[in-house]
Enzyme design. Structure first.
Site, short mmCIF file in Angstrom:
data_model
loop_
_atom_site.label_atom_id
_atom_site.label_comp_id
_atom_site.label_asym_id
_atom_site.label_seq_id
_atom_site.Cartn_x
_atom_site.Cartn_y
_atom_site.Cartn_z
N CYS A 72 -38.21 -103.45 76.68
CA CYS A 72 -38.88 -103.38 76.63
C CYS A 72 -39.93 -104.70 76.33
O CYS A 72 -40.62 -105.36 77.06
CB CYS A 72 -39.74 -101.61 75.79
SG CYS A 72 -41.11 -101.02 76.50
N HIS A 84 -35.08 -97.80 77.82
CA HIS A 84 -34.99 -98.21 76.31
C HIS A 84 -33.85 -97.93 76.11
O HIS A 84 -33.13 -96.28 75.47
CB HIS A 84 -36.21 -97.36 75.64
CG HIS A 84 -37.36 -97.68 74.97
ND1 HIS A 84 -37.21 -98.46 74.12
CD2 HIS A 84 -38.90 -97.99 75.89
CE1 HIS A 84 -38.86 -98.94 73.84
NE2 HIS A 84 -39.09 -98.73 74.66
N GLU A 104 -31.38 -98.07 73.65
CA GLU A 104 -30.97 -97.73 72.20
C GLU A 104 -31.53 -96.35 71.95
O GLU A 104 -31.06 -95.44 71.29
CB GLU A 104 -31.96 -99.03 71.58
CG GLU A 104 -32.97 -98.15 70.67
CD GLU A 104 -34.11 -98.55 72.57
OE1 GLU A 104 -35.36 -98.04 72.05
OE2 GLU A 104 -33.43 -99.15 73.28
#
Length: 242
Positions: free
Chosen positions: A115, A217, A219
């Site tokens: 990001c 994102h 994660e």
């Protein structure tokens, strides 16, 4: 086999409530830690520090670095004045990110930007950003989803002959929590994934130290059980462990 030690470049927030309003706090979101642990890595938070030597000392102890998401990047860093739709910026964190990238490049430590991290990578090597997609890019789709963080909200097209293409199929759904994005890709970087509206979703360095940035994102998705997204961290860990 020794697990790769991955430094997560942290952000700062200003605490607004409680008994210590106004205090600065260095932090990383737990999803980064969970994802790297699941991928067989040892995550280490790198708090923002000042001074080239201090940053270099942080980075040289790591096998690789993840640049985490955060506030908007100060447009002064890529030669622009702030536009009305620019969000909150914290230039001390931006300067820290730039130093981390320079140190990682000098030391040959692989970098994965997420990001804000992709945007920082691009700016560090001379690229530019959209300060605000909605007001600057005609025909833009919604890039700030109103859905659970683990849900894919829009599709991306992926170049198969790339790092990200070794993990994801040519079309894949990703989540989206940003209003800035890469505008002009930095010299030496290749765009390897785009959204349907043409927004850059992944850039990869073609020579030198391994550097890859993604606009979504992974994660968040990996921490919630998405195996494809977890594989990004696994493969990054493998590169760092070599």
């Amino acid at each position: 086999m020794k697990k790769p030690r991955i430094g997560i470049a942290a952000n700062m927030e200003i605490v607004e409530t409680g008994i210590l309003p106004g205090i600065y706090r260095s932090y990383v979101n737990e999803d980064y830690i969970v994802s790297l642990e699941k991928a067989g890595c040892v995550p280490v938070m790198l708090p923002p520090v000042t001074g080239e030597e201090n940053v270099k000392s942080q980075v040289e102890c790591m096998d690789g670095v993840v640049l985490s998401g955060g506030y908007d990047i100060d447009p002064v860093l890529y030669g622009e004045q702030p536009l009305p739709r620019l969000g909150y910026v914290m230039s001390e964190v931006d300067r820290f990110y730039m130093e981390v990238i320079r140190a990682a490049d000098e030391l040959g430590k692989p970098v994965l930007g997420i990001c804000k991290g992709i945007q920082a990578l691009n700016v560090a090597f001379g690229g530019t950003l959209y300060q605000d997609l909605e007001s600057q890019k005609p025909g833009v789709i919604k890039h700030v989803q109103q859905a659970p963080r683990s849900n894919g909200s829009h599709e991306i097209s992926v170049k198969p002959d790339s790092f990200i293409g070794s993990v994801l199929p040519e079309r894949h759904m990703v989540n989206s929590f940003h209003h800035q994005a890469v505008r002009k890709a930095a010299e030496g970087f290749r765009v390897t994934a785009v959204a349907g509206d043409g927004t850059v979703e992944c850039i990869e360095r073609q020579e030198g130290t391994f550097m890859c940035g993604v606009q979504w994102h992974p994660e968040m998705m990996a921490a919630c059980g998405d195996e494809k997204m977890l594989e990004i961290f696994r493969k990054f860990g493998e590169i760092c462990g070599k």
